[in-house]
Scaffold this motif. Structure first.
Motif, mmCIF file in Angstrom:
data_model
loop_
_atom_site.group_PDB
_atom_site.id
_atom_site.type_symbol
_atom_site.label_atom_id
_atom_site.label_comp_id
_atom_site.label_asym_id
_atom_site.label_seq_id
_atom_site.Cartn_x
_atom_site.Cartn_y
_atom_site.Cartn_z
ATOM 1 N N VAL A 3 0.904 -1.302 -0.040
ATOM 2 C CA VAL A 3 0.055 0.066 -0.017
ATOM 3 C C VAL A 3 0.818 1.141 0.085
ATOM 4 C CG1 VAL A 3 -1.719 1.381 1.246
ATOM 5 C CG2 VAL A 3 -1.824 -1.290 1.242
ATOM 6 N N ARG A 4 2.100 1.107 0.420
ATOM 7 C CA ARG A 4 3.024 2.348 0.710
ATOM 8 C C ARG A 4 3.755 2.479 -0.433
ATOM 9 N NH1 ARG A 4 6.428 2.121 5.268
ATOM 10 N NH2 ARG A 4 6.621 4.195 5.023
ATOM 11 N N VAL A 5 4.085 1.663 -1.408
ATOM 12 C CA VAL A 5 4.883 1.717 -2.456
ATOM 13 C C VAL A 5 4.568 2.618 -3.518
ATOM 14 C CG1 VAL A 5 6.246 0.588 -4.335
ATOM 15 C CG2 VAL A 5 5.655 -0.580 -2.240
ATOM 16 N N PRO A 6 5.275 3.643 -3.740
ATOM 17 C CA PRO A 6 4.936 4.656 -4.731
ATOM 18 C C PRO A 6 4.873 4.095 -6.197
ATOM 19 C CG PRO A 6 6.714 5.554 -3.569
ATOM 20 C CD PRO A 6 6.642 3.936 -3.185
ATOM 21 N N GLY A 7 3.637 4.356 -6.992
ATOM 22 C CA GLY A 7 3.825 3.822 -8.239
ATOM 23 C C GLY A 7 4.195 5.073 -9.255
ATOM 24 N N SER A 8 3.877 5.078 -10.232
ATOM 25 C CA SER A 8 4.248 6.159 -11.387
ATOM 26 C C SER A 8 3.872 7.466 -10.913
ATOM 27 C CB SER A 8 4.043 5.814 -12.689
ATOM 28 O OG SER A 8 4.497 4.576 -13.080
ATOM 29 N N ARG A 9 2.596 7.509 -10.410
ATOM 30 C CA ARG A 9 2.029 8.947 -10.394
ATOM 31 C C ARG A 9 1.190 9.021 -9.074
ATOM 32 N NH1 ARG A 9 2.681 8.454 -15.659
ATOM 33 N NH2 ARG A 9 1.666 6.324 -15.300
ATOM 34 N N SER A 10 1.112 7.720 -8.343
ATOM 35 C CA SER A 10 0.176 7.591 -7.286
ATOM 36 C C SER A 10 0.760 6.344 -6.328
ATOM 37 C CB SER A 10 -1.303 7.670 -7.526
ATOM 38 O OG SER A 10 -1.984 7.694 -6.222
ATOM 39 N N SER A 11 0.138 6.279 -5.139
ATOM 40 C CA SER A 11 0.206 4.855 -4.452
ATOM 41 C C SER A 11 -1.144 4.271 -4.202
ATOM 42 C CB SER A 11 1.158 5.135 -3.413
ATOM 43 O OG SER A 11 0.205 5.949 -2.470
ATOM 44 N N LEU A 12 -1.325 3.217 -3.443
ATOM 45 C CA LEU A 12 -2.630 2.776 -3.207
ATOM 46 C C LEU A 12 -3.136 3.406 -1.639
ATOM 47 C CD1 LEU A 12 -2.141 -1.129 -3.407
ATOM 48 C CD2 LEU A 12 -3.640 0.175 -4.487
ATOM 49 N N ILE A 37 -9.009 -2.105 -17.399
ATOM 50 C CA ILE A 37 -8.439 -0.982 -17.199
ATOM 51 C C ILE A 37 -7.277 -0.586 -18.028
ATOM 52 C CG2 ILE A 37 -8.511 -0.856 -14.281
ATOM 53 C CD1 ILE A 37 -5.968 -2.590 -14.434
ATOM 54 N N GLU A 38 -6.860 0.740 -18.161
ATOM 55 C CA GLU A 38 -5.801 1.297 -19.029
ATOM 56 C C GLU A 38 -4.800 1.740 -17.949
ATOM 57 O OE1 GLU A 38 -6.782 3.342 -22.472
ATOM 58 O OE2 GLU A 38 -7.922 1.998 -23.040
ATOM 59 N N VAL A 39 -3.521 1.534 -18.132
ATOM 60 C CA VAL A 39 -2.485 2.332 -17.291
ATOM 61 C C VAL A 39 -1.459 2.968 -18.346
ATOM 62 C CG1 VAL A 39 -2.355 0.918 -15.208
ATOM 63 C CG2 VAL A 39 -1.108 0.374 -17.216
ATOM 64 N N ASP A 40 -1.109 4.405 -17.805
ATOM 65 C CA ASP A 40 -0.170 5.184 -18.721
ATOM 66 C C ASP A 40 1.362 4.306 -18.723
ATOM 67 O OD1 ASP A 40 -1.903 7.073 -19.677
ATOM 68 O OD2 ASP A 40 -1.782 8.298 -17.723
ATOM 69 N N PRO A 41 2.017 4.793 -19.598
ATOM 70 C CA PRO A 41 3.391 4.269 -19.479
ATOM 71 C C PRO A 41 4.091 4.321 -18.077
ATOM 72 C CG PRO A 41 3.188 5.273 -21.387
ATOM 73 C CD PRO A 41 1.925 5.662 -20.764
ATOM 74 N N ALA A 42 4.780 3.375 -17.599
ATOM 75 C CA ALA A 42 5.390 3.556 -16.197
ATOM 76 C C ALA A 42 6.601 4.466 -16.043
ATOM 77 C CB ALA A 42 5.717 2.278 -15.879
ATOM 78 N N GLU A 43 6.574 5.166 -14.984
ATOM 79 C CA GLU A 43 7.721 6.143 -14.940
ATOM 80 C C GLU A 43 8.206 5.756 -13.119
ATOM 81 O OE1 GLU A 43 6.553 9.990 -14.677
ATOM 82 O OE2 GLU A 43 5.517 9.929 -16.396
ATOM 83 N N GLU A 44 9.488 5.328 -13.403
ATOM 84 C CA GLU A 44 10.449 4.983 -12.326
ATOM 85 C C GLU A 44 10.669 6.297 -11.601
ATOM 86 O OE1 GLU A 44 11.351 1.800 -11.172
ATOM 87 O OE2 GLU A 44 10.859 0.745 -12.941
ATOM 88 N N PRO A 45 10.786 6.262 -10.099
ATOM 89 C CA PRO A 45 11.103 7.154 -9.326
ATOM 90 C C PRO A 45 12.547 7.731 -9.783
ATOM 91 C CG PRO A 45 10.282 5.180 -7.840
ATOM 92 C CD PRO A 45 10.477 4.889 -9.386
ATOM 93 N N LYS A 46 12.489 8.958 -9.790
ATOM 94 C CA LYS A 46 13.904 9.472 -10.343
ATOM 95 C C LYS A 46 14.784 9.509 -9.274
ATOM 96 C CE LYS A 46 14.935 13.718 -13.058
ATOM 97 N NZ LYS A 46 14.837 15.113 -12.896
#
Ligand code: SF4
Length: 362
Positions: A93-102, A302-311
């Motif tokens: 739940v705490r892991v950051p995704g590309s633009r948000s987290s759970l 569901i559709e997801v945008d291309p993933a972005e790794e944390p900089k």
């Protein structure tokens, strides 16, 4: 506590260490595959006790850490669908995704609940018949049988609002993929204890036969780990790589046949996307066609945008054993367990969290 103390006996530990020091001469690079082993090694200060010629590397055996950011983005997208309750282990739940987290999705109104098992998720489905309950199924062969059991239970009870987003991974194919990448030269592998209690020791045989790399399955107590290192040193020094078990009380060579059967009844082998490694053929599990009505990926669009790794986050190369947390410019400064940037700092078994808690500040 007698049972645990037997595996922490300082005198026996001293004897094993003396044997390791006496017999280990070659420069030896060992990888502990499992995040639980990394924690045990750091917690008991084992790295400092081993001879200088033995180098220990951490591997990709942390289920939260290896979940790809695309898969995490899918879980977050599912959480935003109407009438969905997401059930998940806490760390995810705490892991950051590309633009948000759970966690953020929950703060914005999604129904995200932390559970301790797939059975808890199934109970949520029973209690909420007008909602869709999706369990975020992460983990290796250790957890997959329990998730399989929950699907069979749902079928038996006629529960039709329970789904699994199966992000399960299996270990031997990723070990092969890492060895084939050839980024790190290994002499020995400490094979995972809990996973091996399910799959046994035979699936690692190819590592000794085809790659000439020593293998020992270890438990999680200091004496288990030292015995595994002792076995590996012996194999390496005598140039006789094979697969040994230093965890006989937990692992049989053939594994747990019942648990394997349960897992294979519900799941089939599929390609899986690993953080830092990419898609590895036949390294994951998805529900078989017979159970596809429980497959969240099949049942929800569901559709997801291309993933972005944390900089700046180098979790990927840490999971491949190429880097350590100390190579990351964000470690301890911008990235801490309270404000994690990548999954390796979120999970209790993540290498960055382990370095943070148990190694001295740089
Ligand atoms: Fe990623 Fe943080 Fe680890 Fe750096 S310290 S690799 S940012 S999780």
């Amino acid at each position: 506590m007698k049972f645990v103390n037997e595996y922490r006996d300082p005198e026996l530990g001293k004897k094993l260490l003396e044997r390791i020091h006496k017999h280990s001469h070659k420069h030896t690079r060992l990888m502990e595959f499992c995040g639980g082993h990394t924690v045990a090694i750091f917690k008991h200060g084992l790295r400092q006790l081993l001879p200088d010629n033995i180098e220990m590397l951490s591997g990709p055996g942390c289920p939260v850490c290896v979940t790809s950011i695309t898969d995490l983005d899918k879980a977050i997208a599912l959480a935003r669908l109407p009438d969905v309750i997401i059930t998940s282990f806490g760390d995810m739940v705490r892991v950051p995704g590309s633009r948000s987290s759970l966690q953020q999705a929950k703060a914005e109104g999604a129904d995200v609940r932390i559970v301790y098992s797939a059975q808890d998720a199934l109970a949520t489905a029973r209690e909420n018949p007008d909602k869709h309950i999706i369990f975020i199924g992460i983990g290796f062969e250790t957890t997959a049988p329990t998730v399989a059991a929950s699907v069979l239970q749902a079928e038996e009870e006629g529960i039709n609002n329970y789904y699994v987003l199966s992000l399960h991974k299996i270990c031997p194919p990723i070990m092969k993929a890492l060895l084939d990448l050839g980024e790190v030269r290994l002499n020995g592998i400490i094979c995972p204890g809990h996973v091996s209690s399910i799959i046994g020791a035979y699936p690692y045989q190819f590592i000794a036969d085809e790659y000439g790399i020593a293998c020992a399955v270890s438990g999680f107590e200091p004496l288990d780990m030292l015995l595994a290192v002792d076995m590996l040193v012996n194999q390496i020094e005598t140039e006789q790589p094979r697969v040994e078990i230093a965890y006989r009380r937990g692992v049989k060579p053939e594994g747990n046949i019942q648990a394997i059967h349960l897992m294979e009844t519900v799941f089939e082998v599929a390609d899986a996307d690993w953080r830092g490694i990419g898609v590895v053929p036949s390294s994951g599990l998805r529900p078989r066609p017979k159970y596809e009505k429980y497959d969240a990926e099949k049942e929800f669009e569901i559709e997801v945008d291309p993933a972005e790794e944390p900089k700046g986050c180098i979790c990927g190369s840490i999971l491949r054993g190429v880097s350590t947390p100390r190579d990351c410019g964000l470690f301890r400064t911008k990235c801490t367990p309270e404000q994690p940037i990548g999954p390796c700092m979120v999970s209790a078994e993540g290498t960055c969290a382990t370095y943070y808690h148990y190694s001295e500040s740089d």
